[in-house]
Motif scaffolding. Structure first.
Motif, PDB file in Angstrom:
ATOM      1  N   ALA A 254       0.826  -1.210   0.000  1.00 40.86           N
ATOM      2  CA  ALA A 254       0.000   0.000   0.000  1.00 40.86           C
ATOM      3  C   ALA A 254       0.858   1.257   0.000  1.00 40.86           C
ATOM      4  N   VAL A 255       1.931   1.244   0.755  1.00 38.91           N
ATOM      5  CA  VAL A 255       2.828   2.406   0.804  1.00 38.91           C
ATOM      6  C   VAL A 255       3.478   2.633  -0.558  1.00 38.91           C
ATOM      7  N   ARG A 256       3.946   1.553  -1.172  1.00 39.69           N
ATOM      8  CA  ARG A 256       4.606   1.690  -2.479  1.00 39.69           C
ATOM      9  C   ARG A 256       3.639   2.197  -3.545  1.00 39.69           C
ATOM     10  N   GLU A 257       2.374   1.822  -3.445  1.00 43.10           N
ATOM     11  CA  GLU A 257       1.394   2.299  -4.424  1.00 43.10           C
ATOM     12  C   GLU A 257       1.120   3.789  -4.257  1.00 43.10           C
ATOM     13  N   ASP A 258       1.051   4.253  -3.018  1.00 42.90           N
ATOM     14  CA  ASP A 258       0.746   5.662  -2.756  1.00 42.90           C
ATOM     15  C   ASP A 258       1.971   6.555  -2.772  1.00 42.90           C
ATOM     16  N   MET A 259       3.157   5.967  -2.569  1.00 43.80           N
ATOM     17  CA  MET A 259       4.398   6.740  -2.525  1.00 43.80           C
ATOM     18  C   MET A 259       5.431   6.063  -3.420  1.00 43.80           C
ATOM     19  N   PRO A 260       5.244   6.100  -4.731  1.00 42.58           N
ATOM     20  CA  PRO A 260       6.175   5.423  -5.652  1.00 42.58           C
ATOM     21  C   PRO A 260       7.618   5.886  -5.443  1.00 42.58           C
ATOM     22  N   GLY A 261       8.516   4.913  -5.432  1.00 39.28           N
ATOM     23  CA  GLY A 261       9.932   5.231  -5.267  1.00 39.28           C
ATOM     24  C   GLY A 261      10.374   5.386  -3.831  1.00 39.28           C
ATOM     25  N   MET A 262       9.442   5.354  -2.896  1.00 41.08           N
ATOM     26  CA  MET A 262       9.801   5.502  -1.483  1.00 41.08           C
ATOM     27  C   MET A 262      10.462   4.222  -0.974  1.00 41.08           C
ATOM     28  N   PRO A 263      11.650   4.302  -0.357  1.00 44.47           N
ATOM     29  CA  PRO A 263      12.263   3.109   0.240  1.00 44.47           C
ATOM     30  C   PRO A 263      11.393   2.584   1.378  1.00 44.47           C
ATOM     31  N   VAL A 264      11.123   1.286   1.369  1.00 46.08           N
ATOM     32  CA  VAL A 264      10.266   0.675   2.375  1.00 46.08           C
ATOM     33  C   VAL A 264      11.002  -0.491   3.029  1.00 46.08           C
ATOM     34  N   THR A 265      11.067  -0.479   4.348  1.00 47.64           N
ATOM     35  CA  THR A 265      11.662  -1.573   5.113  1.00 47.64           C
ATOM     36  C   THR A 265      10.549  -2.431   5.686  1.00 47.64           C
ATOM     37  N   GLU A 266      10.666  -3.756   5.527  1.00 50.32           N
ATOM     38  CA  GLU A 266       9.715  -4.698   6.111  1.00 50.32           C
ATOM     39  C   GLU A 266      10.408  -5.428   7.261  1.00 50.32           C
ATOM     40  N   GLY A 267       9.824  -5.331   8.445  1.00 47.83           N
ATOM     41  CA  GLY A 267      10.471  -5.833   9.646  1.00 47.83           C
ATOM     42  C   GLY A 267      10.831  -7.296   9.623  1.00 47.83           C
ATOM     43  N   HIS A 268       9.985  -8.143   9.000  1.00 51.40           N
ATOM     44  CA  HIS A 268      10.246  -9.587   9.042  1.00 51.40           C
ATOM     45  C   HIS A 268      11.494  -9.968   8.263  1.00 51.40           C
ATOM     46  N   ARG A 269      11.926  -9.118   7.336  1.00 55.51           N
ATOM     47  CA  ARG A 269      13.126  -9.423   6.551  1.00 55.51           C
ATOM     48  C   ARG A 269      14.413  -9.225   7.350  1.00 55.51           C
ATOM     49  N   LEU A 270      14.319  -8.568   8.491  1.00 56.42           N
ATOM     50  CA  LEU A 270      15.512  -8.233   9.270  1.00 56.42           C
ATOM     51  C   LEU A 270      15.785  -9.211  10.395  1.00 56.42           C
ATOM     52  N   SER A 271      14.748  -9.893  10.871  1.00 56.24           N
ATOM     53  CA  SER A 271      14.954 -10.866  11.942  1.00 56.24           C
ATOM     54  C   SER A 271      13.748 -11.778  12.043  1.00 56.24           C
ATOM     55  N   GLY A 272      13.985 -13.037  12.434  1.00 56.89           N
ATOM     56  CA  GLY A 272      12.911 -13.987  12.633  1.00 56.89           C
ATOM     57  C   GLY A 272      12.497 -14.126  14.078  1.00 56.89           C
ATOM     58  N   ARG A 273      13.051 -13.289  14.959  1.00 58.86           N
ATOM     59  CA  ARG A 273      12.734 -13.396  16.379  1.00 58.86           C
ATOM     60  C   ARG A 273      11.403 -12.725  16.694  1.00 58.86           C
TER      61      ARG A 273
ATOM     62  N   ASP B  51      28.062 -14.146   8.386  1.00 59.87           N
ATOM     63  CA  ASP B  51      26.652 -13.986   8.076  1.00 59.87           C
ATOM     64  C   ASP B  51      25.887 -14.813   9.096  1.00 59.87           C
ATOM     65  N   ALA B  52      24.582 -14.577   9.198  1.00 59.62           N
ATOM     66  CA  ALA B  52      23.746 -15.313  10.139  1.00 59.62           C
ATOM     67  C   ALA B  52      22.395 -15.575   9.513  1.00 59.62           C
ATOM     68  N   LEU B  53      21.687 -16.548  10.060  1.00 64.35           N
ATOM     69  CA  LEU B  53      20.397 -16.937   9.500  1.00 64.35           C
ATOM     70  C   LEU B  53      19.545 -17.544  10.610  1.00 64.35           C
ATOM     71  N   GLU B  54      18.235 -17.201  10.596  1.00 59.13           N
ATOM     72  CA  GLU B  54      17.287 -17.750  11.556  1.00 59.13           C
ATOM     73  C   GLU B  54      16.237 -18.590  10.829  1.00 59.13           C
ATOM     74  N   LEU B  55      15.915 -19.731  11.402  1.00 58.13           N
ATOM     75  CA  LEU B  55      14.906 -20.628  10.841  1.00 58.13           C
ATOM     76  C   LEU B  55      13.851 -20.894  11.905  1.00 58.13           C
ATOM     77  N   TYR B  56      12.595 -20.890  11.490  1.00 59.57           N
ATOM     78  CA  TYR B  56      11.494 -21.192  12.411  1.00 59.57           C
ATOM     79  C   TYR B  56      10.629 -22.291  11.808  1.00 59.57           C
ATOM     80  N   ALA B  57      10.290 -23.275  12.624  1.00 58.41           N
ATOM     81  CA  ALA B  57       9.443 -24.381  12.156  1.00 58.41           C
ATOM     82  C   ALA B  57       8.291 -24.583  13.133  1.00 58.41           C
ATOM     83  N   ASP B  58       7.096 -24.721  12.586  1.00 55.72           N
ATOM     84  CA  ASP B  58       5.886 -24.966  13.371  1.00 55.72           C
ATOM     85  C   ASP B  58       5.289 -26.274  12.874  1.00 55.72           C
ATOM     86  N   THR B  59       5.476 -27.348  13.650  1.00 59.74           N
ATOM     87  CA  THR B  59       5.004 -28.658  13.185  1.00 59.74           C
ATOM     88  C   THR B  59       3.479 -28.747  13.202  1.00 59.74           C
TER      89      THR B  59
END
Length: 601
Positions: free
Chosen positions: A176-195, A508-516
């Motif tokens: 929604a932000v990208r549609e209303d504000m074209p070209g605006m840099p947008v950070t999505e929190g889930h891409r930065l950490s899985g905690r 580098d580091a990586l987080e994995l989450y599994a929900d059985t």
């Protein structure tokens, strides 16, 4: 053993430094104890031009080429960068204005954790399993976007509760932000950490957005300058945990490198002083005083202390793994703010603002370095220190220009020049000493971990300090008195950060989450979602996480990395039908370290 050239560049708020090291080829996984020694081939230092970063890098490379006329830059095999530009911008409140979009969700009101003055709470939310409990209503974001444009918002951060379990709401806000504000840099929190820590994920995303433009402008400048110099080697940037990552990774997660400069200081001191008895035994304090900030860190038994609670910025915890460091706005170029009113608690305040170099180096307003020059050049003061058995600190640059500037400022406020200089220096030293005590107290308030050993250690009480940075020779002995401990300045202290950058190994580091229960495995940083069976085990998760991290490193041209699992948790839960299931979380990483130590110089 064959040699290769490695280049380290550190872009600070005042100077851009570069070092060229002849470094033995070493395996990435080699321990520090077995790492061979590198040789300093050349070094250079130029002023950082904030309005023309490419020029700063070109100038320092030209100066380096002049210092090493026989070196073919085409033989450089690796370039590693450190930078304090982002942390300086935050310390001086000059980072970009951020629009913050957060989902309401169940539980506490997200406004309680909001940051900045441009916040939009979006109705809708998920539960702790990632199941939608109320649909997202993005209409309010359109009104917010209009207000953000008027307010000069330069970046947006979108953060949803429980987004590592299900990123759908966060992605919808970003869309929604990208549609209303074209070209605006947008950070999505889930891409930065899985905690699962909403307040810290919010802070992480906010700071990521705040420095993204500055961060990428700097990387563009460096890549352009390196190409012009004929350097085609792989380029990495230091992270807050003392490791280095390829620029492609760093561009996606600039928050990881906000404390790149302090990390470079730590790794530089480790390279320059790591073999000394004072470093190897007990607790040591590192101080890196630059032109804009003083960065501090602790070593225990020769290894840097890690902040296991996550990087701390402006009083907010993040989800960024970092060395335990603190940065304060006190440096050689810090401006002096005078309040000569009777009874003023602090008649002279030093920092945090900086507006150019000290008058000793052509600046227009007196700074801490100018005050130090006045004291260090004063005959009576030097005699008094000598009679007390203390070694006098040195003056730097044009001491006469410093004296003229301090005298003029003192006259404006009815003060004696020497008194003004003493008050300015005393205020700076008090800030540094208080910050050092607070750092040690904060570290001791929880279990202590070091980079070399992920296990709890005894209390950290520094008894020795290492001082690096441009003004080191002007303040070392006064600082020793303020701290109440010996302060030692190693050889080439003024380019220690660039040395640390040059020798730091990739990580580098990586987080994995599994929900059985839901039969889902997610790796937020890689945008991976996979189906798993109800019998999926912790061992399988460890193997999968390690394999994915190796693949990511190999795709970036880094092979042979030693991957270690640093966290592995499993929790018994009930799924939606009331049957038993398991929540699994695994964190793996390449432990940071040095490719080589430095030969005695």
């Amino acid at each position: 053993m064959s040699e290769t050239y490695v280049l380290g560049i550190d872009a600070g708020g005042t100077h851009t430094d570069a070092v060229l090291l002849a470094c033995p080829v070493a395996d990435m996984g080699a321990s520090r104890a077995s790492a061979p020694a590198a040789r300093l081939a050349a070094f250079a230092k130029v002023r950082t031009r904030h309005d023309d970063l490419p020029r700063s890098v070109r100038e320092v490379l030209a100066a380096l080429a002049k210092a090493a006329p026989g070196c073919d830059f085409g033989r450089i095999s690796r370039v590693t960068l450190g930078a304090t530009l982002a942390v300086n911008a935050l310390v001086q409140h000059r980072a970009d204005t951020v629009g913050l979009a957060v989902s309401a969700g169940p539980g506490l009101d997200p406004r309680r954790f909001a940051m900045g003055g441009q916040v939009c709470v979006v109705p809708g939310g998920l539960d702790h399993r990632g199941v939608e409990v109320s649909p997202l209503q993005t209409g309010v974001l359109r009104e917010a976007a209009a207000a953000w444009r008027k307010a000069g918002v330069a970046a947006v951060a979108c953060v949803g509760k429980f987004s590592p379990r299900n990123a759908a709401h966060e992605q919808a806000m970003a869309k929604a932000v990208r549609e209303d504000m074209p070209g605006m840099p947008v950070t999505e929190g889930h891409r930065l950490s899985g905690r699962l820590n909403f307040p810290r994920r919010l802070a992480t995303a906010y700071f990521n957005a705040a420095v993204e433009r500055l961060h990428n402008t700097f990387l563009d400048a460096v890549e352009s300058a390196l190409a012009d110099a004929g350097i085609s080697a792989s380029v990495r940037l230091l992270k807050a945990d003392g490791g280095a990552v390829p620029l492609a990774f760093s561009r996606r997660e600039p928050v990881q490198s906000i404390l790149s400069g302090p990390a470079a200081s730590v790794m530089g001191v480790l390279a320059l002083c790591g073999g000394s008895a004072a470093m190897q035994q007990g607790c040591s304090l590192l101080l890196d005083m630059g032109g804009t900030t003083t960065d501090m860190a602790l070593f225990v038994d020769g290894s840097p202390v890690v902040d296991r609670d996550g990087m701390l910025l402006e009083g907010r915890r993040t989800l960024v793994r970092a060395l335990a460091t603190v940065s304060i706005g006190v440096g050689g170029d810090s401006l002096l703010d005078v309040d000569a009113k009777p009874g003023a608690a602090r008649p002279v305040r030093t920092g945090p603002l900086r507006e150019g170099p000290a008058m000793a180096f052509g600046g227009e307003r007196p700074t801490l370095l100018d005050a130090l020059n006045v004291l260090n050049s004063h005959a009576a003061d030097a005699t008094a220190r000598a009679s007390a058995g203390e070694t006098a600190d040195a003056a730097a640059g044009d001491a006469a220009a410093s004296a003229a500037g301090i005298t003029a400022l003192a006259a404006l406020h009815g003060l004696a020049p020497l008194d003004l200089a003493r008050m300015a220096v005393d205020d700076a030293l008090k800030q540094v000493a208080n910050a050092a005590r607070d750092l040690a107290a904060g570290v001791n308030a929880r279990p202590i971990y070091t980079l070399a050993a992920l296990k709890a250690l005894r209390e950290a009480r520094p008894t020795h300090a290492w001082l690096v940075g441009g003004p080191a020779g002007c303040v070392a002995h006064r600082l020793a008195q303020a701290l109440g401990m010996p302060v030692e300045t190693p050889a080439h202290a003024d380019v220690a950060n660039a040395v640390g950058a040059a020798l730091t190994l990739p990580t580098d580091a990586l987080e994995l989450y599994a929900d059985t229960g839901r039969g889902v495995l997610t790796v937020p940083a890689l945008d991976i979602t996979e189906r798993i069976g109800k019998a999926y085990s912790l061992g399988e998760a460890r193997e999968r996480a390690s394999a994915l991290l190796r693949q990511r490193l190999e795709a970036a041209g880094e092979s042979g990395a030693r991957v270690e699992v640093t966290e592995a948790d499993i929790f018994a839960t009930l799924d939606d039908a009331g049957f038993g299931s398991r929540d699994i979380r695994v964190v793996c990483q390449v432990i940071p370290g040095l490719a080589a130590s430095m030969k005695n110089m």
